[in-house]
Design a protein around this motif. Sequence first.
Motif, PDB file in Angstrom:
ATOM      1  N   HIS A  31       1.357  -2.929   1.807  1.00  0.00           N
ATOM      2  CA  HIS A  31       2.662  -2.964   2.449  1.00  0.00           C
ATOM      3  C   HIS A  31       3.609  -3.826   1.620  1.00  0.00           C
ATOM      4  O   HIS A  31       3.181  -4.831   1.035  1.00  0.00           O
ATOM      5  CB  HIS A  31       2.567  -3.547   3.854  1.00  0.00           C
ATOM      6  CG  HIS A  31       1.780  -2.696   4.787  1.00  0.00           C
ATOM      7  ND1 HIS A  31       1.260  -3.191   5.961  1.00  0.00           N
ATOM      8  CD2 HIS A  31       1.400  -1.394   4.737  1.00  0.00           C
ATOM      9  CE1 HIS A  31       0.611  -2.220   6.604  1.00  0.00           C
ATOM     10  NE2 HIS A  31       0.680  -1.133   5.868  1.00  0.00           N
ATOM     11  N   PRO A  32       4.899  -3.481   1.578  1.00  0.00           N
ATOM     12  CA  PRO A  32       5.851  -4.255   0.773  1.00  0.00           C
ATOM     13  C   PRO A  32       5.848  -5.756   1.091  1.00  0.00           C
ATOM     14  O   PRO A  32       5.962  -6.576   0.187  1.00  0.00           O
ATOM     15  CB  PRO A  32       7.203  -3.625   1.101  1.00  0.00           C
ATOM     16  CG  PRO A  32       6.873  -2.227   1.512  1.00  0.00           C
ATOM     17  CD  PRO A  32       5.539  -2.321   2.212  1.00  0.00           C
ATOM     18  N   GLY A  33       5.688  -6.115   2.329  1.00  0.00           N
ATOM     19  CA  GLY A  33       5.711  -7.526   2.726  1.00  0.00           C
ATOM     20  C   GLY A  33       4.518  -8.332   2.265  1.00  0.00           C
ATOM     21  O   GLY A  33       4.514  -9.562   2.393  1.00  0.00           O
ATOM     22  N   GLU A  34       3.514  -7.674   1.705  1.00  0.00           N
ATOM     23  CA  GLU A  34       2.318  -8.392   1.245  1.00  0.00           C
ATOM     24  C   GLU A  34       2.498  -8.982  -0.158  1.00  0.00           C
ATOM     25  O   GLU A  34       1.644  -9.727  -0.620  1.00  0.00           O
ATOM     26  CB  GLU A  34       1.102  -7.471   1.292  1.00  0.00           C
ATOM     27  CG  GLU A  34       0.714  -7.155   2.718  1.00  0.00           C
ATOM     28  CD  GLU A  34      -0.330  -6.075   2.868  1.00  0.00           C
ATOM     29  OE1 GLU A  34      -1.214  -6.236   3.725  1.00  0.00           O
ATOM     30  OE2 GLU A  34      -0.259  -5.056   2.133  1.00  0.00           O
ATOM     31  N   GLY A  35       3.598  -8.662  -0.818  1.00  0.00           N
ATOM     32  CA  GLY A  35       3.916  -9.282  -2.092  1.00  0.00           C
ATOM     33  C   GLY A  35       3.010  -8.903  -3.249  1.00  0.00           C
ATOM     34  O   GLY A  35       2.916  -9.634  -4.231  1.00  0.00           O
ATOM     35  N   ARG A  55       2.695 -12.311  -4.919  1.00  0.00           N
ATOM     36  CA  ARG A  55       3.697 -13.353  -4.709  1.00  0.00           C
ATOM     37  C   ARG A  55       3.433 -13.834  -3.288  1.00  0.00           C
ATOM     38  O   ARG A  55       3.909 -13.260  -2.323  1.00  0.00           O
ATOM     39  CB  ARG A  55       5.113 -12.785  -4.794  1.00  0.00           C
ATOM     40  CG  ARG A  55       5.592 -12.425  -6.164  1.00  0.00           C
ATOM     41  CD  ARG A  55       7.041 -11.900  -6.131  1.00  0.00           C
ATOM     42  NE  ARG A  55       7.337 -11.039  -4.982  1.00  0.00           N
ATOM     43  CZ  ARG A  55       7.170  -9.706  -4.964  1.00  0.00           C
ATOM     44  NH1 ARG A  55       6.698  -9.089  -6.013  1.00  0.00           N
ATOM     45  NH2 ARG A  55       7.469  -9.017  -3.889  1.00  0.00           N
ATOM     46  N   ALA A  56       2.631 -14.845  -3.170  1.00  0.00           N
ATOM     47  CA  ALA A  56       2.240 -15.331  -1.845  1.00  0.00           C
ATOM     48  C   ALA A  56       2.568 -16.814  -1.724  1.00  0.00           C
ATOM     49  O   ALA A  56       2.625 -17.534  -2.724  1.00  0.00           O
ATOM     50  CB  ALA A  56       0.755 -15.102  -1.616  1.00  0.00           C
ATOM     51  N   GLU A  57       2.740 -17.243  -0.483  1.00  0.00           N
ATOM     52  CA  GLU A  57       3.083 -18.637  -0.227  1.00  0.00           C
ATOM     53  C   GLU A  57       1.921 -19.584  -0.478  1.00  0.00           C
ATOM     54  O   GLU A  57       2.126 -20.766  -0.720  1.00  0.00           O
ATOM     55  CB  GLU A  57       3.576 -18.797   1.209  1.00  0.00           C
ATOM     56  CG  GLU A  57       4.877 -18.072   1.470  1.00  0.00           C
ATOM     57  CD  GLU A  57       5.347 -18.222   2.902  1.00  0.00           C
ATOM     58  OE1 GLU A  57       4.798 -19.069   3.635  1.00  0.00           O
ATOM     59  OE2 GLU A  57       6.258 -17.482   3.283  1.00  0.00           O
ATOM     60  N   PRO A  59      -2.713 -19.694  -1.473  1.00  0.00           N
ATOM     61  CA  PRO A  59      -3.931 -18.933  -1.786  1.00  0.00           C
ATOM     62  C   PRO A  59      -4.522 -18.242  -0.557  1.00  0.00           C
ATOM     63  O   PRO A  59      -5.021 -17.124  -0.650  1.00  0.00           O
ATOM     64  CB  PRO A  59      -4.885 -19.997  -2.343  1.00  0.00           C
ATOM     65  CG  PRO A  59      -3.987 -21.049  -2.900  1.00  0.00           C
ATOM     66  CD  PRO A  59      -2.802 -21.068  -1.956  1.00  0.00           C
ATOM     67  N   SER A  60      -4.421 -18.886   0.602  1.00  0.00           N
ATOM     68  CA  SER A  60      -4.974 -18.261   1.807  1.00  0.00           C
ATOM     69  C   SER A  60      -4.156 -17.032   2.209  1.00  0.00           C
ATOM     70  O   SER A  60      -4.700 -16.046   2.707  1.00  0.00           O
ATOM     71  CB  SER A  60      -5.077 -19.255   2.959  1.00  0.00           C
ATOM     72  OG  SER A  60      -3.812 -19.749   3.310  1.00  0.00           O
ATOM     73  N   ALA A  61      -2.852 -17.069   1.981  1.00  0.00           N
ATOM     74  CA  ALA A  61      -2.011 -15.900   2.279  1.00  0.00           C
ATOM     75  C   ALA A  61      -2.350 -14.752   1.333  1.00  0.00           C
ATOM     76  O   ALA A  61      -2.406 -13.586   1.748  1.00  0.00           O
ATOM     77  CB  ALA A  61      -0.530 -16.257   2.176  1.00  0.00           C
ATOM     78  N   ALA A  62      -2.606 -15.060   0.061  1.00  0.00           N
ATOM     79  CA  ALA A  62      -3.002 -14.026  -0.900  1.00  0.00           C
ATOM     80  C   ALA A  62      -4.346 -13.419  -0.513  1.00  0.00           C
ATOM     81  O   ALA A  62      -4.530 -12.199  -0.563  1.00  0.00           O
ATOM     82  CB  ALA A  62      -3.063 -14.615  -2.306  1.00  0.00           C
ATOM     83  N   LEU A  63      -5.279 -14.264  -0.105  1.00  0.00           N
ATOM     84  CA  LEU A  63      -6.601 -13.777   0.306  1.00  0.00           C
ATOM     85  C   LEU A  63      -6.497 -12.902   1.551  1.00  0.00           C
ATOM     86  O   LEU A  63      -7.128 -11.842   1.634  1.00  0.00           O
ATOM     87  CB  LEU A  63      -7.539 -14.948   0.552  1.00  0.00           C
ATOM     88  CG  LEU A  63      -8.980 -14.612   0.887  1.00  0.00           C
ATOM     89  CD1 LEU A  63      -9.629 -13.827  -0.243  1.00  0.00           C
ATOM     90  CD2 LEU A  63      -9.766 -15.885   1.143  1.00  0.00           C
ATOM     91  N   ILE A  69      -5.388  -5.246   2.722  1.00  0.00           N
ATOM     92  CA  ILE A  69      -5.251  -4.061   1.878  1.00  0.00           C
ATOM     93  C   ILE A  69      -6.604  -3.350   1.747  1.00  0.00           C
ATOM     94  O   ILE A  69      -6.690  -2.130   1.894  1.00  0.00           O
ATOM     95  CB  ILE A  69      -4.685  -4.447   0.494  1.00  0.00           C
ATOM     96  CG1 ILE A  69      -3.238  -4.923   0.638  1.00  0.00           C
ATOM     97  CG2 ILE A  69      -4.779  -3.276  -0.482  1.00  0.00           C
ATOM     98  CD1 ILE A  69      -2.701  -5.643  -0.597  1.00  0.00           C
ATOM     99  N   CYS A  70      -7.643  -4.109   1.482  1.00  0.00           N
ATOM    100  CA  CYS A  70      -8.980  -3.508   1.341  1.00  0.00           C
ATOM    101  C   CYS A  70      -9.438  -2.834   2.632  1.00  0.00           C
ATOM    102  O   CYS A  70      -9.940  -1.708   2.605  1.00  0.00           O
ATOM    103  CB  CYS A  70     -10.006  -4.567   0.922  1.00  0.00           C
ATOM    104  SG  CYS A  70      -9.871  -5.111  -0.782  1.00  0.00           S
TER     105      CYS A  70
END
Length: 93
Positions: A31-35, A55-57, A59-63, A69-70
Amino acid sequence: MARATLVAGGEAPQPDLDSGIITDILWTTAHPGEGLEHIHARTAAGRVDVTFFHRAESPSAALAAAGSICRRALTSSPALRGWQITPSPDGRR
């Protein structure tokens, strides 16, 4: 950056997939909001190691985004039927 490993279960009709196919599937479920900025996938027999660049705020947001997504890819793509995410060292999927 976040990493995930997908593995083919015994019932997976396609236990060996090309890394390009995997990245295409993952991109279509992002999704676009996932950066999400970039995906790198490395395949081996019945296994795909994926690195997501966000582009996440934090590391936990990226994870969390990579996991979402997966999970969407695993539930929506016929090519990934029978595949699953292996648990990360901290026990999260």
